[in-house]
Design a protein around this motif. Structure first.
Motif, PDB file in Angstrom:
ATOM      1  N   HIS A  96      40.545  49.744  43.484  1.00 49.41           N
ATOM      2  CA  HIS A  96      39.721  48.696  44.523  1.00 49.41           C
ATOM      3  C   HIS A  96      38.976  49.620  45.408  1.00 49.41           C
ATOM      4  CE1 HIS A  96      42.234  45.410  42.874  1.00 49.41           C
ATOM      5  NE2 HIS A  96      43.229  46.161  43.184  1.00 49.41           N
ATOM      6  N   GLU A 113      42.487  50.791  49.963  1.00 50.50           N
ATOM      7  CA  GLU A 113      43.349  49.827  49.144  1.00 50.50           C
ATOM      8  C   GLU A 113      44.001  50.505  47.795  1.00 50.50           C
ATOM      9  OE1 GLU A 113      40.957  45.474  49.459  1.00 50.50           O
ATOM     10  OE2 GLU A 113      39.751  47.206  48.905  1.00 50.50           O
ATOM     11  N   LYS A 173      47.440  41.389  54.737  1.00 53.33           N
ATOM     12  CA  LYS A 173      47.525  41.666  53.281  1.00 53.33           C
ATOM     13  C   LYS A 173      48.494  42.695  52.813  1.00 53.33           C
ATOM     14  CE  LYS A 173      43.656  41.522  50.872  1.00 53.33           C
ATOM     15  NZ  LYS A 173      42.393  41.714  50.311  1.00 53.33           N
ATOM     16  N   LYS A 174      48.414  43.775  53.566  1.00 54.16           N
ATOM     17  CA  LYS A 174      49.448  45.003  53.138  1.00 54.16           C
ATOM     18  C   LYS A 174      50.732  44.524  53.353  1.00 54.16           C
ATOM     19  CE  LYS A 174      49.604  50.104  53.464  1.00 54.16           C
ATOM     20  NZ  LYS A 174      49.180  51.287  54.074  1.00 54.16           N
ATOM     21  N   PRO A 203      39.109  41.534  41.791  1.00 53.49           N
ATOM     22  CA  PRO A 203      40.369  41.210  42.502  1.00 53.49           C
ATOM     23  C   PRO A 203      41.471  42.069  42.095  1.00 53.49           C
ATOM     24  CG  PRO A 203      39.077  39.138  41.578  1.00 53.49           C
ATOM     25  CD  PRO A 203      38.501  40.586  40.801  1.00 53.49           C
ATOM     26  N   GLY A 204      42.525  42.052  43.054  1.00 58.20           N
ATOM     27  CA  GLY A 204      43.881  42.857  42.786  1.00 58.20           C
ATOM     28  C   GLY A 204      44.708  42.087  41.833  1.00 58.20           C
ATOM     29  N   LEU A 260      47.044  48.814  46.748  1.00 61.35           N
ATOM     30  CA  LEU A 260      46.993  47.553  45.962  1.00 61.35           C
ATOM     31  C   LEU A 260      46.499  47.905  44.501  1.00 61.35           C
ATOM     32  CD1 LEU A 260      44.395  45.396  48.289  1.00 61.35           C
ATOM     33  CD2 LEU A 260      47.092  44.928  47.541  1.00 61.35           C
ATOM     34  N   ARG A 303      49.887  48.802  42.891  1.00 60.53           N
ATOM     35  CA  ARG A 303      50.842  47.756  42.397  1.00 60.53           C
ATOM     36  C   ARG A 303      50.011  47.086  41.209  1.00 60.53           C
ATOM     37  NH1 ARG A 303      51.050  43.930  48.172  1.00 60.53           N
ATOM     38  NH2 ARG A 303      52.223  45.707  49.431  1.00 60.53           N
ATOM     39  N   SER A 304      48.792  47.042  41.316  1.00 62.05           N
ATOM     40  CA  SER A 304      48.079  46.409  40.054  1.00 62.05           C
ATOM     41  C   SER A 304      48.323  47.290  38.596  1.00 62.05           C
ATOM     42  CB  SER A 304      46.689  46.335  40.008  1.00 62.05           C
ATOM     43  OG  SER A 304      46.242  45.436  41.341  1.00 62.05           O
ATOM     44  N   ASN A 358      51.960  40.471  44.041  1.00 60.52           N
ATOM     45  CA  ASN A 358      51.686  39.678  45.401  1.00 60.52           C
ATOM     46  C   ASN A 358      50.319  39.289  45.513  1.00 60.52           C
ATOM     47  OD1 ASN A 358      54.498  38.866  45.844  1.00 60.52           O
ATOM     48  ND2 ASN A 358      54.792  41.018  46.725  1.00 60.52           N
ATOM     49  N   SER A 359      49.504  39.815  44.517  1.00 63.20           N
ATOM     50  CA  SER A 359      47.815  39.768  44.928  1.00 63.20           C
ATOM     51  C   SER A 359      47.623  38.358  44.740  1.00 63.20           C
ATOM     52  CB  SER A 359      47.185  40.682  44.081  1.00 63.20           C
ATOM     53  OG  SER A 359      47.362  41.752  44.458  1.00 63.20           O
ATOM     54  N   ASP A 386      51.994  41.543  53.078  1.00 62.17           N
ATOM     55  CA  ASP A 386      52.177  40.255  52.259  1.00 62.17           C
ATOM     56  C   ASP A 386      52.767  39.216  52.995  1.00 62.17           C
ATOM     57  OD1 ASP A 386      51.540  41.637  49.780  1.00 62.17           O
ATOM     58  OD2 ASP A 386      53.837  42.262  49.693  1.00 62.17           O
TER      59      ASP A 386
END
Length: 337
Positions: A86, A17, A243-244, A301-302, A20, A23-24, A306-307, A246
């Protein structure tokens, strides 16, 4: 301009992850108030190196640290670490313990609640002890799989197919498999037990999936609980591939009646207290037979664009600048346990 807080934004990591997390980290850098924060990016890669970027310039690498310990070896160099990692190793209390030993303030939940919340079997036991609904399960350790063949088959008879095979730790999107028959079940158990020390079986619940996010440290101030959201996606599982890519939607309003939404929010707040979370959490539910079953808690949580939680915050009308300020304030004010 008064002195800005020196902030290290930590992203990347060893888990599947890591994308993710990056992205965060990018979202934090984009929305952090530059009048308040002087942000440096620390990107932890799968080889163990940590690349440090110049403040305000995430593409300008100024130093490469040989390990995460080396990256934060200098005491009080940063006022706070914004942790956007994560995965199992990153969120199971090890990293939190490192920061606490170093007296380095950081964002997110503390060491003890991270250890417990990351283990889904321990989490399910806490849910049951609190009198809450969660699917039945059979826990298995990698060492004694061969001795539990009869128990596994008995559980499959009880649960029926399809059923779910999960790792006790690790990001569930990457450590959850569905089995439609006995052969697939044993293959899934073998696949996950080659990587994780403990796995478990549980029945698949056919129903819609909902989630509730809670912010706050239990105490004098009331918790901030976001509106219930429905996670909508094609297929039967909200897995890593969906999830990956989106390929899902976070729907607010969620479609439940008001009393049902209030009940999910109450349960999420109850678990926030039970697990002693002192930053934020997200609780996932699935409705089956008209009842909400707890699937798991998410300790970190992410926070990517788009999380799920950012989309919930957007629906609630809460700006990212406000969230970042709260995360930083929460991390700075929290006592090191």
């Amino acid at each position: 301009m008064k002195d800005r807080l020196k902030v290290a934004v930590l992203s990347g990591g060893f888990s599947a992850e890591d994308y993710l997390s990056r992205r965060s980290g990018a979202l934090i850098l984009e929305h952090a108030n530059r009048d308040k924060y002087l942000c440096s990016l620390f990107d932890w890669n799968a080889a163990g190196w940590v690349a440090e970027s110049a403040p305000g310039e995430p593409d300008h690498i100024i130093q490469r640290h040989e390990s995460i310990l080396a990256a934060f070896a200098t005491p009080k160099r940063f006022d706070i670490v914004v942790n956007t990692l994560h995965g199992e190793m990153e969120c199971d209390g090890q990293l939190q313990g490192m920061f606490e030993l170093a007296k380095q303030p950081y964002t997110g939940n503390g060491r003890a609640s991270s250890i417990i919340g990351m283990n889904k079997i321990l989490s399910k036991k806490i849910m049951r002890e609190a009198g809450l609904l969660t699917p039945d399960w059979l826990a298995l350790t990698a060492e004694n799989l061969s001795e539990n063949t009869d128990s596994i088959k008995a559980a499959a008879d009880q649960f029926g197919f399809p059923l779910i095979v999960k790792a006790a730790t690790g990001g569930s999107s990457n450590s959850i498999l569905m089995a439609d028959n006995e052969q697939q079940m044993f293959a899934a158990i073998k696949s996950l037990s080659d990587v994780y020390d403990e796995v478990y079986l549980e029945p698949f619940l056919d129903g819609l999936e909902y989630t509730v996010a809670v912010f706050g440290e239990p105490g004098d101030k009331p918790l901030t609980t976001l509106p219930v959201a429905r996670i909508a996606y094609e297929g039967m599982l909200f897995d890593a591939a969906i999830k990956k890519a989106d390929r899902y939607q976070v729907l607010v309003p969620c479609g439940l009646i008001e009393s049902e939404q209030k009940e999910l929010m109450r349960i999420a707040e109850q678990l926030h207290y039970c697990f002693r979370f002192n930053a934020f959490s997200r609780v996932d539910f699935r409705y089956a037979g008209g009842k909400p079953y707890l699937l798991e808690v998410n300790t970190h949580p992410g926070l990517g664009e788009n999380s799920i939680v950012p989309l919930m915050l957007k629906a609630a009308g809460i700006s990212w600048e406000t969230v970042i300020d709260w995360l930083v304030e929460n991390g700075l004010n929290r006592k090191m346990r």
